[in-house]
Design a protein around this motif. Structure first.
Motif, PDB file in Angstrom:
ATOM      1  N   GLU A   1      13.657 -68.885 -10.368  1.00 29.37           N
ATOM      2  CA  GLU A   1      13.459 -70.534 -10.583  1.00 29.37           C
ATOM      3  C   GLU A   1      14.061 -71.255  -9.567  1.00 29.37           C
ATOM      4  O   GLU A   1      13.783 -72.189  -9.497  1.00 29.37           O
ATOM      5  N   GLU A   2      15.261 -70.952  -9.110  1.00 32.47           N
ATOM      6  CA  GLU A   2      16.059 -71.668  -8.184  1.00 32.47           C
ATOM      7  C   GLU A   2      15.523 -71.617  -6.919  1.00 32.47           C
ATOM      8  O   GLU A   2      15.149 -72.697  -6.095  1.00 32.47           O
ATOM      9  N   ILE A   3      14.895 -70.507  -6.452  1.00 34.94           N
ATOM     10  CA  ILE A   3      13.975 -70.363  -5.282  1.00 34.94           C
ATOM     11  C   ILE A   3      12.765 -71.512  -5.185  1.00 34.94           C
ATOM     12  O   ILE A   3      12.466 -72.129  -4.586  1.00 34.94           O
ATOM     13  N   VAL A   4      12.049 -71.348  -6.252  1.00 34.12           N
ATOM     14  CA  VAL A   4      11.080 -72.182  -6.736  1.00 34.12           C
ATOM     15  C   VAL A   4      11.328 -73.888  -6.445  1.00 34.12           C
ATOM     16  O   VAL A   4      10.770 -74.571  -5.822  1.00 34.12           O
ATOM     17  N   GLN A   5      12.289 -74.109  -7.124  1.00 27.67           N
ATOM     18  CA  GLN A   5      13.011 -75.366  -7.347  1.00 27.67           C
ATOM     19  C   GLN A   5      13.290 -75.907  -5.848  1.00 27.67           C
ATOM     20  O   GLN A   5      12.641 -77.108  -5.398  1.00 27.67           O
ATOM     21  N   LYS A   6      13.829 -75.054  -5.173  1.00 30.16           N
ATOM     22  CA  LYS A   6      14.540 -75.370  -3.733  1.00 30.16           C
ATOM     23  C   LYS A   6      13.179 -75.576  -2.893  1.00 30.16           C
ATOM     24  O   LYS A   6      13.285 -76.444  -1.969  1.00 30.16           O
ATOM     25  N   GLN A   7      12.492 -74.564  -2.970  1.00 29.36           N
ATOM     26  CA  GLN A   7      11.156 -74.507  -1.880  1.00 29.36           C
ATOM     27  C   GLN A   7      10.011 -75.410  -2.318  1.00 29.36           C
ATOM     28  O   GLN A   7       9.068 -75.606  -1.466  1.00 29.36           O
ATOM     29  N   GLN A   8       9.750 -75.430  -3.638  1.00 26.71           N
ATOM     30  CA  GLN A   8       8.709 -76.141  -4.067  1.00 26.71           C
ATOM     31  C   GLN A   8       7.379 -75.582  -3.899  1.00 26.71           C
ATOM     32  O   GLN A   8       6.199 -75.786  -3.519  1.00 26.71           O
ATOM     33  N   LEU A   9       7.572 -74.081  -3.822  1.00 24.36           N
ATOM     34  CA  LEU A   9       6.490 -73.059  -3.719  1.00 24.36           C
ATOM     35  C   LEU A   9       6.785 -71.923  -4.605  1.00 24.36           C
ATOM     36  O   LEU A   9       7.929 -71.512  -4.609  1.00 24.36           O
ATOM     37  N   PRO A  10       5.762 -71.163  -5.155  1.00 23.55           N
ATOM     38  CA  PRO A  10       5.915 -70.078  -5.798  1.00 23.55           C
ATOM     39  C   PRO A  10       6.295 -68.923  -5.041  1.00 23.55           C
ATOM     40  O   PRO A  10       6.127 -68.999  -3.700  1.00 23.55           O
ATOM     41  N   VAL A  11       6.850 -67.754  -5.636  1.00 20.65           N
ATOM     42  CA  VAL A  11       7.392 -66.906  -4.995  1.00 20.65           C
ATOM     43  C   VAL A  11       6.482 -65.678  -4.628  1.00 20.65           C
ATOM     44  O   VAL A  11       5.300 -65.557  -5.320  1.00 20.65           O
ATOM     45  N   VAL A  12       6.511 -64.950  -3.656  1.00 18.78           N
ATOM     46  CA  VAL A  12       5.961 -63.514  -3.598  1.00 18.78           C
ATOM     47  C   VAL A  12       6.903 -62.523  -3.816  1.00 18.78           C
ATOM     48  O   VAL A  12       7.840 -62.325  -3.271  1.00 18.78           O
ATOM     49  N   LEU A  13       6.378 -61.818  -4.963  1.00 22.71           N
ATOM     50  CA  LEU A  13       7.294 -60.499  -5.379  1.00 22.71           C
ATOM     51  C   LEU A  13       6.787 -59.398  -4.646  1.00 22.71           C
ATOM     52  O   LEU A  13       5.354 -59.107  -4.390  1.00 22.71           O
ATOM     53  N   PHE A  14       7.741 -58.672  -4.116  1.00 23.98           N
ATOM     54  CA  PHE A  14       7.315 -57.150  -3.224  1.00 23.98           C
ATOM     55  C   PHE A  14       8.106 -56.306  -3.852  1.00 23.98           C
ATOM     56  O   PHE A  14       9.385 -56.140  -4.052  1.00 23.98           O
ATOM     57  N   GLY A  15       7.378 -55.175  -4.222  1.00 24.44           N
ATOM     58  CA  GLY A  15       8.124 -54.007  -4.932  1.00 24.44           C
ATOM     59  C   GLY A  15       7.584 -52.975  -4.015  1.00 24.44           C
ATOM     60  O   GLY A  15       6.587 -52.737  -3.471  1.00 24.44           O
ATOM     61  N   HIS A  16       8.864 -52.012  -3.970  1.00 21.63           N
ATOM     62  CA  HIS A  16       8.478 -50.705  -3.148  1.00 21.63           C
ATOM     63  C   HIS A  16       8.848 -49.577  -4.155  1.00 21.63           C
ATOM     64  O   HIS A  16      10.164 -49.817  -4.605  1.00 21.63           O
ATOM     65  N   SER A  17       8.037 -48.707  -4.097  1.00 24.33           N
ATOM     66  CA  SER A  17       8.407 -47.418  -5.011  1.00 24.33           C
ATOM     67  C   SER A  17       8.480 -47.900  -6.335  1.00 24.33           C
ATOM     68  O   SER A  17       7.956 -48.372  -7.007  1.00 24.33           O
ATOM     69  N   MET A  18       9.580 -47.437  -6.771  1.00 21.72           N
ATOM     70  CA  MET A  18      10.216 -47.552  -8.287  1.00 21.72           C
ATOM     71  C   MET A  18      10.314 -48.926  -8.646  1.00 21.72           C
ATOM     72  O   MET A  18      10.100 -49.474  -9.624  1.00 21.72           O
ATOM     73  N   GLY A  19      10.623 -49.827  -7.338  1.00 22.41           N
ATOM     74  CA  GLY A  19      10.771 -51.569  -7.687  1.00 22.41           C
ATOM     75  C   GLY A  19       9.200 -52.100  -8.133  1.00 22.41           C
ATOM     76  O   GLY A  19       9.362 -53.017  -8.847  1.00 22.41           O
ATOM     77  N   CYS A  20       8.169 -51.422  -7.843  1.00 19.33           N
ATOM     78  CA  CYS A  20       6.910 -51.807  -8.246  1.00 19.33           C
ATOM     79  C   CYS A  20       7.134 -51.730  -9.953  1.00 19.33           C
ATOM     80  O   CYS A  20       6.450 -52.795 -10.469  1.00 19.33           O
ATOM     81  N   ARG A  21       7.432 -50.921 -10.357  1.00 20.63           N
ATOM     82  CA  ARG A  21       7.542 -50.354 -12.032  1.00 20.63           C
ATOM     83  C   ARG A  21       8.336 -51.622 -12.650  1.00 20.63           C
ATOM     84  O   ARG A  21       8.229 -52.155 -13.681  1.00 20.63           O
ATOM     85  N   VAL A  22       9.601 -51.674 -11.905  1.00 22.72           N
ATOM     86  CA  VAL A  22      10.457 -52.645 -12.373  1.00 22.72           C
ATOM     87  C   VAL A  22       9.933 -54.261 -12.376  1.00 22.72           C
ATOM     88  O   VAL A  22      10.179 -54.956 -13.339  1.00 22.72           O
ATOM     89  N   ILE A  23       9.090 -54.437 -11.346  1.00 17.46           N
ATOM     90  CA  ILE A  23       8.671 -55.999 -11.246  1.00 17.46           C
ATOM     91  C   ILE A  23       7.496 -55.866 -12.295  1.00 17.46           C
ATOM     92  O   ILE A  23       7.323 -56.929 -12.925  1.00 17.46           O
ATOM     93  N   HIS A  24       6.807 -54.793 -12.419  1.00 19.30           N
ATOM     94  CA  HIS A  24       5.652 -54.688 -13.448  1.00 19.30           C
ATOM     95  C   HIS A  24       6.326 -54.826 -14.945  1.00 19.30           C
ATOM     96  O   HIS A  24       5.768 -55.765 -15.841  1.00 19.30           O
ATOM     97  N   TYR A  25       7.356 -54.477 -15.278  1.00 16.19           N
ATOM     98  CA  TYR A  25       8.085 -54.689 -16.689  1.00 16.19           C
ATOM     99  C   TYR A  25       8.706 -56.295 -16.548  1.00 16.19           C
ATOM    100  O   TYR A  25       8.549 -56.502 -17.788  1.00 16.19           O
ATOM    101  N   PHE A  26       9.242 -56.476 -15.497  1.00 15.47           N
ATOM    102  CA  PHE A  26       9.551 -57.814 -15.620  1.00 15.47           C
ATOM    103  C   PHE A  26       8.406 -58.899 -15.837  1.00 15.47           C
ATOM    104  O   PHE A  26       8.902 -59.678 -16.658  1.00 15.47           O
ATOM    105  N   LEU A  27       7.424 -58.522 -15.269  1.00 12.96           N
ATOM    106  CA  LEU A  27       6.334 -59.396 -15.484  1.00 12.96           C
ATOM    107  C   LEU A  27       5.690 -59.754 -16.862  1.00 12.96           C
ATOM    108  O   LEU A  27       5.227 -60.596 -17.595  1.00 12.96           O
ATOM    109  N   ASN A  28       5.740 -58.434 -17.391  1.00 11.33           N
ATOM    110  CA  ASN A  28       5.371 -58.231 -18.802  1.00 11.33           C
ATOM    111  C   ASN A  28       6.283 -58.783 -19.707  1.00 11.33           C
ATOM    112  O   ASN A  28       5.996 -59.315 -20.770  1.00 11.33           O
ATOM    113  N   TRP A  29       7.711 -58.803 -19.474  1.00 10.71           N
ATOM    114  CA  TRP A  29       8.822 -59.293 -20.211  1.00 10.71           C
ATOM    115  C   TRP A  29       8.810 -60.662 -20.215  1.00 10.71           C
ATOM    116  O   TRP A  29       8.714 -61.588 -21.188  1.00 10.71           O
TER     117      TRP A  29
END
Length: 75
Positions: free
Chosen positions: A19-47
């Motif tokens: 939220e802080e990044i989006v507010q400062k940049q006025q652009l949505p973020v690109v989430l990049f996940g590698h290996s197990m991080g992909c599953r964490v981001i997937h869990y985050f998005l569902n959460w």
């Protein structure tokens, strides 16, 4: 992955950081996940979808790029 939120508040902190990044940049973020991080981001998005709603993702996340995806193990 629920323990990440209960133990560390990880998902809440990630949400606030995005939220802080989006507010400062006025652009949505690109989430990049590698290996197990992909599953964490997937869990985050569902959460986020379950706790805040799809509109938060639509307004804050441009895309999710997964690299070196780890596959779930069969029990």
């Amino acid at each position: 992955y629920a323990h990440l939120e209960v133990r560390d508040g990880y998902l809440t902190n990630l949400r606030k950081n995005i939220e802080e990044i989006v507010q400062k940049q006025q652009l949505p973020v690109v989430l990049f996940g590698h290996s197990m991080g992909c599953r964490v981001i997937h869990y985050f998005l569902n959460w986020i979808r379950n706790s805040v709603g799809q509109s938060w993702i639509d307004n804050h996340v441009f895309t999710f790029l997964a690299a070196g995806v780890s596959s779930p193990t069969e029990n």
